[in-house]
Design a protein around this motif. Structure first.
Motif, PDB file in Angstrom:
ATOM      1  N   ARG A  26      -6.755   7.156  -9.097  1.00 37.03           N
ATOM      2  CA  ARG A  26      -5.467   6.947  -9.792  1.00 37.03           C
ATOM      3  C   ARG A  26      -5.662   6.146 -11.076  1.00 37.03           C
ATOM      4  NH1 ARG A  26      -3.709   6.095  -4.517  1.00 37.03           N
ATOM      5  NH2 ARG A  26      -3.696   3.839  -4.833  1.00 37.03           N
ATOM      6  N   SER A  27      -6.522   5.120 -11.030  1.00 36.71           N
ATOM      7  CA  SER A  27      -6.793   4.319 -12.235  1.00 36.71           C
ATOM      8  C   SER A  27      -7.382   5.181 -13.341  1.00 36.71           C
ATOM      9  CB  SER A  27      -7.761   3.174 -11.916  1.00 36.71           C
ATOM     10  OG  SER A  27      -7.154   2.225 -11.084  1.00 36.71           O
ATOM     11  N   LEU A  28      -8.339   6.023 -13.012  1.00 37.48           N
ATOM     12  CA  LEU A  28      -8.938   6.903 -14.010  1.00 37.48           C
ATOM     13  C   LEU A  28      -7.897   7.878 -14.552  1.00 37.48           C
ATOM     14  CD1 LEU A  28     -11.197   8.192 -15.649  1.00 37.48           C
ATOM     15  CD2 LEU A  28     -11.887   9.436 -13.588  1.00 37.48           C
ATOM     16  N   ALA A  29      -7.103   8.460 -13.676  1.00 39.09           N
ATOM     17  CA  ALA A  29      -6.081   9.416 -14.121  1.00 39.09           C
ATOM     18  C   ALA A  29      -5.109   8.751 -15.086  1.00 39.09           C
ATOM     19  CB  ALA A  29      -5.334   9.994 -12.918  1.00 39.09           C
ATOM     20  N   ARG A  30      -4.664   7.554 -14.750  1.00 42.83           N
ATOM     21  CA  ARG A  30      -3.746   6.834 -15.647  1.00 42.83           C
ATOM     22  C   ARG A  30      -4.432   6.505 -16.972  1.00 42.83           C
ATOM     23  NH1 ARG A  30      -2.429   3.688 -10.820  1.00 42.83           N
ATOM     24  NH2 ARG A  30      -0.579   4.620  -9.889  1.00 42.83           N
ATOM     25  N   HIS A  31      -5.695   6.090 -16.896  1.00 38.82           N
ATOM     26  CA  HIS A  31      -6.469   5.770 -18.095  1.00 38.82           C
ATOM     27  C   HIS A  31      -6.543   6.982 -19.027  1.00 38.82           C
ATOM     28  CE1 HIS A  31      -9.594   3.833 -20.517  1.00 38.82           C
ATOM     29  NE2 HIS A  31     -10.271   4.964 -20.442  1.00 38.82           N
ATOM     30  N   GLU A  32      -6.608   8.167 -18.458  1.00 38.07           N
ATOM     31  CA  GLU A  32      -6.677   9.399 -19.242  1.00 38.07           C
ATOM     32  C   GLU A  32      -5.295   9.937 -19.601  1.00 38.07           C
ATOM     33  OE1 GLU A  32      -9.284  12.237 -17.395  1.00 38.07           O
ATOM     34  OE2 GLU A  32     -11.053  11.078 -17.996  1.00 38.07           O
TER      35      GLU A  32
END
Length: 168
Positions: A26-32
């Protein structure tokens, strides 16, 4: 490495790591910039990575075994795909994420080194990944490890556009 940091430990993720993996995905998805992350739950990750037909494998980076409470520092999600050009299976990295507080410690490099060892053990001759064209720092990082940009662009169709194509 500062004296207060413990060495890195890289290991294959297991079922008990599903909540940690879900949070980092989820953190990576939000970061992207991806807004829809509600479907990335620990239960979904259990099914995706540890169900009867795992869709991906994951490596976890954490503080070394001497740490009192090893903290997750990052993860790498990968799966094998077939390459007719290589004449066999190769590894495709879907995600590589390092928690912001852990950046600069060599976590990404350690995860990729562990994956390279895994590739060698499996007799696989290539690791492939995608990197955004505007992410120059990450492109330099991958190049420093020996990754090459073959001059190809990723083409993608998804969601409504995929549905429209199927209906034509």
């Amino acid at each position: 490495m500062p004296a207060t940091e413990s060495p890195l430990h890289i290991r294959a993720a297991g079922r008990a790591d599903a909540p940690t993996l879900a949070a980092m995905i989820r953190s990576l998805a939000r970061h992207e910039g991806k807004a829809n992350v509600e479907h990335i739950t620990p239960e979904a990750v259990l099914d995706w990575a540890f169900g009867p037909e795992p869709a991906f494998h994951a490596l976890l980076a954490e503080d070394g075994p001497t740490a009192l409470n090893p903290a997750p520092l990052g993860y790498l999600a990968w799966y094998p795909v077939f390459s007719p050009f290589k004449g066999g299976r190769v590894i495709l990295v879907e995600n590589l994420w390092v928690e912001e507080a852990a950046r600069g410690r060599g976590v990404g490099k350690a995860l990729l080194q562990a994956l390279a060892r895994e590739a060698g053990q499996r007799g696989l001759a290539r690791i492939e990944l995608n990197v955004r064209r505007d992410n120059e720092a990450t492109r330099r990082f991958y190049a420093s490890l020996g990754f090459k940009l073959p001059g190809e662009e990723v083409c993608r169709i998804e969601d409504e556009a995929l549905h429209r194509l199927a209906q034509r």
